[in-house]
Design a protein around this motif. Structure first.
Motif, mmCIF file in Angstrom:
data_model
loop_
_atom_site.group_PDB
_atom_site.id
_atom_site.type_symbol
_atom_site.label_atom_id
_atom_site.label_comp_id
_atom_site.label_asym_id
_atom_site.label_seq_id
_atom_site.Cartn_x
_atom_site.Cartn_y
_atom_site.Cartn_z
ATOM 1 N N GLY A 79 -6.260 2.823 -4.793
ATOM 2 C CA GLY A 79 -6.262 4.247 -4.498
ATOM 3 C C GLY A 79 -5.274 4.670 -3.435
ATOM 4 O O GLY A 79 -5.467 5.701 -2.801
ATOM 5 N N GLU A 80 -4.211 3.896 -3.256
ATOM 6 C CA GLU A 80 -3.180 4.232 -2.268
ATOM 7 C C GLU A 80 -1.971 4.790 -3.016
ATOM 8 O O GLU A 80 -1.360 4.074 -3.810
ATOM 9 C CB GLU A 80 -2.807 2.989 -1.454
ATOM 10 N N PRO A 81 -1.611 6.037 -2.776
ATOM 11 C CA PRO A 81 -0.582 6.690 -3.602
ATOM 12 C C PRO A 81 0.746 5.954 -3.646
ATOM 13 O O PRO A 81 1.441 6.004 -4.661
ATOM 14 C CB PRO A 81 -0.426 8.070 -2.954
ATOM 15 N N GLU A 82 1.093 5.257 -2.565
ATOM 16 C CA GLU A 82 2.402 4.612 -2.527
ATOM 17 C C GLU A 82 2.408 3.225 -3.151
ATOM 18 O O GLU A 82 3.476 2.604 -3.268
ATOM 19 C CB GLU A 82 2.913 4.529 -1.079
ATOM 20 N N ARG A 97 6.194 3.610 -7.202
ATOM 21 C CA ARG A 97 5.174 2.987 -6.357
ATOM 22 C C ARG A 97 5.555 1.537 -6.059
ATOM 23 O O ARG A 97 6.137 0.847 -6.894
ATOM 24 C CB ARG A 97 3.804 3.038 -7.035
ATOM 25 N N ASP A 99 7.498 4.806 -11.631
ATOM 26 C CA ASP A 99 7.053 5.937 -10.809
ATOM 27 C C ASP A 99 7.359 5.761 -9.325
ATOM 28 O O ASP A 99 6.976 6.596 -8.513
ATOM 29 C CB ASP A 99 5.553 6.193 -11.001
ATOM 30 N N ASP A 116 -2.217 0.108 -8.017
ATOM 31 C CA ASP A 116 -3.545 -0.469 -7.862
ATOM 32 C C ASP A 116 -3.491 -1.947 -8.195
ATOM 33 O O ASP A 116 -2.873 -2.370 -9.182
ATOM 34 C CB ASP A 116 -4.546 0.227 -8.786
#
Length: 238
Positions: free
Chosen positions: A27-30, A114, A112, A33
């Motif tokens: 759940g960490e946007p950067e 990440r 994306d 998962d």
């Protein structure tokens, strides 16, 4: 295979190396998962751990980590030509990667953006049995800031054998590392400081790794090559 770092002066290695465990991103946007990340806090390398990291007579050049610096003398005609005298005429220059300041890890995915966390390279497309024979990666920190090399202490062959009952024909992958950690297995991570002009030669096809600029106020750019190099082709910084 254990993580093995070549050094002459244990105090020099201890001065630039720290260690910690890992955690799983959720759940960490950067981050993706499941990404495996350094947990912190970082602890100084002890003389006992330095002794464990020392190569043995059985350590193959292809599995060895070396901390290096640019050689003395006139610079090469281009960055791409830096590896020309190092002993592998087929070495490949992979280009450069710019890393922002204060980044826990530095490698993004290209869908994306990440970050993927600790991971395994797969340039050589080697299966489980041959993974330790891959080319090593040469990296030089071009600055302006300091950066780190992050290395896990368990190789992907061991990880693959742990998470699969039938590893022989598999191609080890970062997903195997993530499964290994999510299943409760432990991994120690070592953080090695690289000043501008310094770098590493490391088996990034074999060891979980990434870059980092955590705690550093300036960004840095790294440039990379792949090759089959014997140990000692560049001067050591430790």
């Amino acid at each position: 295979m254990n993580l093995a770092i070549a050094y002459i002066n244990p105090a020099a290695l201890i001065e630039r190396c720290e260690t910690t465990g890992v955690r799983v991103a959720s759940g960490e946007p950067e981050y993706e998962d499941g990404a495996v990340l350094p947990e912190g806090p970082w602890w100084p390398l002890t003389p006992e751990l330095a002794g464990i990291l020392k190569p043995t007579a059985r350590t193959a050049d292809s599995t060895l980590v070396e901390l290096v610096r640019l050689p003395d003398g006139p610079p090469p005609s281009s960055l791409a030509a830096l590896s020309d005298p190092l002993g592998d005429p087929d070495a490949v220059h992979l280009g450069q990667a710019a890393s922002p300041a204060k980044a826990l890890t530095t490698t993004p995915n290209y869908q994306d953006g990440r970050c993927i966390g600790l991971h395994i390279d797969n340039w050589d497309k080697l299966d489980h049995q041959a993974k330790h024979t891959g080319r090593r990666r040469l990296c030089i920190n071009l600055g302006p800031g300091t950066r780190y090399l992050l290395l896990g202490d368990t190789d992907i062959q061991t990880i693959c054998r742990t998470v699969h009952n039938d590893p022989v024909n598999r191609y080890p992958h970062t997903d195997d590392l993530r499964t290994y950690i999510a299943s409760g297995h432990q991994l120690s991570v070592y953080r090695l400081r690289l000043e501008p002009g310094e770098g590493y030669i490391a088996p990034t096809e074999l060891l979980p790794h990434d870059g980092s600029t955590e705690g550093q106020p300036q960004p840095s750019t790294a440039t990379f090559w792949l090759g089959h190099w014997p140990r000692g082709v560049l001067p050591s910084v430790v």
